[in-house]
Design a protein around this motif. Structure first.
Motif, PDB file in Angstrom:
ATOM      1  N   LEU A   1     -16.723  50.788  -6.897  1.00 29.57           N
ATOM      2  CA  LEU A   1     -17.826  50.896  -6.267  1.00 29.57           C
ATOM      3  C   LEU A   1     -18.305  49.346  -6.359  1.00 29.57           C
ATOM      4  CD1 LEU A   1     -20.175  52.023  -4.534  1.00 29.57           C
ATOM      5  CD2 LEU A   1     -21.278  52.896  -6.705  1.00 29.57           C
ATOM      6  N   ASN A   2     -18.093  48.694  -7.313  1.00 35.21           N
ATOM      7  CA  ASN A   2     -18.403  47.332  -7.596  1.00 35.21           C
ATOM      8  C   ASN A   2     -17.290  46.400  -6.644  1.00 35.21           C
ATOM      9  OD1 ASN A   2     -17.659  44.599  -8.678  1.00 35.21           O
ATOM     10  ND2 ASN A   2     -18.813  45.290 -10.437  1.00 35.21           N
ATOM     11  N   LEU A   3     -16.221  46.648  -6.803  1.00 34.93           N
ATOM     12  CA  LEU A   3     -15.247  46.019  -5.686  1.00 34.93           C
ATOM     13  C   LEU A   3     -15.547  46.228  -4.281  1.00 34.93           C
ATOM     14  CD1 LEU A   3     -11.862  46.575  -7.535  1.00 34.93           C
ATOM     15  CD2 LEU A   3     -13.051  44.386  -7.461  1.00 34.93           C
ATOM     16  N   ALA A   4     -15.670  47.405  -3.927  1.00 36.58           N
ATOM     17  CA  ALA A   4     -15.976  47.847  -2.502  1.00 36.58           C
ATOM     18  C   ALA A   4     -17.364  47.148  -1.856  1.00 36.58           C
ATOM     19  CB  ALA A   4     -16.116  49.254  -2.394  1.00 36.58           C
TER      20      ALA A   4
ATOM     21  N   PRO B   1     -28.317  45.761  -2.163  1.00 33.77           N
ATOM     22  CA  PRO B   1     -28.441  47.143  -2.656  1.00 33.77           C
ATOM     23  C   PRO B   1     -27.689  48.127  -1.476  1.00 33.77           C
ATOM     24  CG  PRO B   1     -30.239  46.350  -3.306  1.00 33.77           C
ATOM     25  CD  PRO B   1     -29.855  45.294  -2.373  1.00 33.77           C
ATOM     26  N   GLU B   2     -27.953  47.580  -0.101  1.00 34.19           N
ATOM     27  CA  GLU B   2     -27.274  48.547   0.952  1.00 34.19           C
ATOM     28  C   GLU B   2     -25.820  48.441   1.091  1.00 34.19           C
ATOM     29  OE1 GLU B   2     -31.416  47.536   1.534  1.00 34.19           O
ATOM     30  OE2 GLU B   2     -29.932  46.157   1.157  1.00 34.19           O
ATOM     31  N   ASP B   3     -25.553  47.431   0.563  1.00 35.00           N
ATOM     32  CA  ASP B   3     -23.956  47.317   0.568  1.00 35.00           C
ATOM     33  C   ASP B   3     -23.473  48.348  -0.400  1.00 35.00           C
ATOM     34  OD1 ASP B   3     -23.794  44.790   2.100  1.00 35.00           O
ATOM     35  OD2 ASP B   3     -23.964  43.583   0.326  1.00 35.00           O
ATOM     36  N   ILE B   4     -24.141  48.764  -1.621  1.00 34.08           N
ATOM     37  CA  ILE B   4     -23.585  49.647  -2.455  1.00 34.08           C
ATOM     38  C   ILE B   4     -23.718  50.991  -1.919  1.00 34.08           C
ATOM     39  CG2 ILE B   4     -24.069  50.794  -4.788  1.00 34.08           C
ATOM     40  CD1 ILE B   4     -24.987  47.730  -5.627  1.00 34.08           C
ATOM     41  N   LYS B   5     -25.086  51.153  -1.181  1.00 38.18           N
ATOM     42  CA  LYS B   5     -25.228  52.646  -0.548  1.00 38.18           C
ATOM     43  C   LYS B   5     -24.132  52.806   0.653  1.00 38.18           C
ATOM     44  CE  LYS B   5     -30.101  52.385  -1.512  1.00 38.18           C
ATOM     45  NZ  LYS B   5     -31.603  52.320  -1.173  1.00 38.18           N
TER      46      LYS B   5
ATOM     47  N   ALA C   1     -20.870  54.007  -1.316  1.00 36.67           N
ATOM     48  CA  ALA C   1     -20.894  54.747  -2.152  1.00 36.67           C
ATOM     49  C   ALA C   1     -20.390  56.465  -1.564  1.00 36.67           C
ATOM     50  CB  ALA C   1     -22.459  55.056  -2.626  1.00 36.67           C
ATOM     51  N   PRO C   2     -20.706  56.808  -0.401  1.00 34.39           N
ATOM     52  CA  PRO C   2     -20.094  58.030  -0.030  1.00 34.39           C
ATOM     53  C   PRO C   2     -18.698  58.097  -0.112  1.00 34.39           C
ATOM     54  CG  PRO C   2     -21.891  57.378   1.128  1.00 34.39           C
ATOM     55  CD  PRO C   2     -21.653  56.381   0.325  1.00 34.39           C
ATOM     56  N   ASP C   3     -18.007  56.787   0.429  1.00 36.63           N
ATOM     57  CA  ASP C   3     -16.378  56.829   0.236  1.00 36.63           C
ATOM     58  C   ASP C   3     -15.784  56.894  -1.160  1.00 36.63           C
ATOM     59  OD1 ASP C   3     -16.402  56.845   3.301  1.00 36.63           O
ATOM     60  OD2 ASP C   3     -17.097  54.873   3.084  1.00 36.63           O
ATOM     61  N   VAL C   4     -16.612  56.142  -1.840  1.00 38.64           N
ATOM     62  CA  VAL C   4     -16.172  55.978  -3.413  1.00 38.64           C
ATOM     63  C   VAL C   4     -16.332  57.236  -4.190  1.00 38.64           C
ATOM     64  CG1 VAL C   4     -16.439  54.648  -5.358  1.00 38.64           C
ATOM     65  CG2 VAL C   4     -16.214  53.495  -3.302  1.00 38.64           C
TER      66      VAL C   4
END
Length: 331
Positions: free
Chosen positions: A268-271, A286-290, A293-296
């Motif tokens: 999740l960090n790398l993606a 934060p939007e990048d993480i969100k 997140a579903p794919d990871v």
């Protein structure tokens, strides 16, 4: 002076990435989401599991992307009678030289499309996943390093599950992301029909990136800033999959059998960094993480039979987690 050169290099690479979309779209209609996730995997050394019904251009997209990136591409059709040697290679006897020689298998390429990976038994799956993890192959008594970059893109058909060998959770966990490939829109399908029914259609594309560019982009993604508060936000999201009750999700706690592993937080960090880079930023939001997140997480959260009976999916759980856990909770 070095900082200026680094900024210029990033701009050049980000411009080339835009050109990749243009080149791939010469052949593939739509599927920007899938292309984006494939590039996230390529630039972060993360393998991708693609899930979708047949005919959604998964093979065509991967093949075209390999040509645009000037990488060696091999497609391997996984079948019940496939053997590890068919994948990795084997020792063959040379009668003239009176010795054994190594005949390398199709795994020795930069991009591997493992088509319908769940059609082959555990021995073949294990051979593939060992190569993914170790980036090396042992044939006989000799160990060979795989050429870099090395990326496995595996596909699964969610419709026909007869005669399949589902990947164990521990093996699925080695994939950075599980990407669901959806149907095209009406306009996209109209363009697909027109383009593919034209027998003079030219599928040639220009090469945009070299291997050196890919390695340079990996270094640039590595330097994308992820603040400490966002690092802790990622940890909160992962822990919410393991102990949802502690985050006020009592109902979801009844459905989750196992939460996400530590690989989830790493990926999740790398993606998130890769998404920020592809958007032209040198910092993560934060939007990048969100967004990723579903794919990871969707293949790392294991639900119980009660969830299946009640029609609860991992996407439902992930959406609840993303709505309940927010960055303001980070201490």
């Amino acid at each position: 002076m070095e900082a200026t050169a680094s900024v210029d290099s990033k701009k050049v690479h980000q411009e080339k990435i835009k050109q990749i979309y243009t080149e791939v779209n010469k052949v593939v209609v739509g599927q920007k989401y899938m292309i984006n996730r494939l590039m996230v995997g390529l630039f972060t050394q993360g393998h991708i599991l693609l899930e979708g019904v047949p005919g959604l251009a998964k093979t065509l997209t991967v093949n075209t992307l390999a040509n645009v990136l000037h990488l060696d591409f091999k497609r391997i059709q996984f079948t019940p009678d496939l053997l590890p040697a068919d994948l990795l290679g084997t020792m063959i006897y040379n009668q003239k030289a009176s010795n054994f020689e190594v005949k390398k298998g199709p795994i020795f390429a930069n991009l591997i499309l493992a088509d319908e990976v769940n059609r082959s038994p555990a021995k073949v799956q294990s051979a593939l996943l060992e190569s993914m993890q170790e980036k090396q192959v042992t044939i006989g008594e000799t160990t060979f390093q795989l050429d870099r970059p090395f990326l496995v893109l595996a596909t699964q058909n969610p419709v026909d599950q007869e005669g399949t060998y589902p990947l164990p959770e521990a093996q699925v966990d080695r994939f950075m992301m599980k990407v669901h490939v959806g149907y095209p829109s009406k306009d996209e399908e109209l363009e697909i029909m027109r383009r593919m029914s034209n027998m003079t259609f030219d599928s040639k594309v220009d090469t945009i990136l070299t291997k050196d560019d890919i390695f340079a982009i990996r270094n640039e993604i590595n330097s994308v800033n992820l603040s400490e508060s966002l690092e802790k936000y990622i940890i909160e999201l992962i822990f919410a999959t393991r102990d949802p009750q502690a985050y006020g999700m009592k109902e979801e706690a009844h459905y989750i059998q196992f939460g996400a592993s530590p690989r989830a937080s790493i990926n999740l960090n790398l993606a998130a960094k890769a998404i920020a880079f592809l958007e032209g930023r040198d910092f993560v939001l934060p939007e990048d993480i969100k967004e990723v997140a579903p794919d990871v997480l969707n293949h790392r959260i294991i639900l119980n039979y009660e969830a299946e009976a009640d029609g609860i999916t991992t996407h439902d759980i992930i959406n609840t987690i993303l709505s309940k856990v927010n960055i303001s909770m980070v201490k």
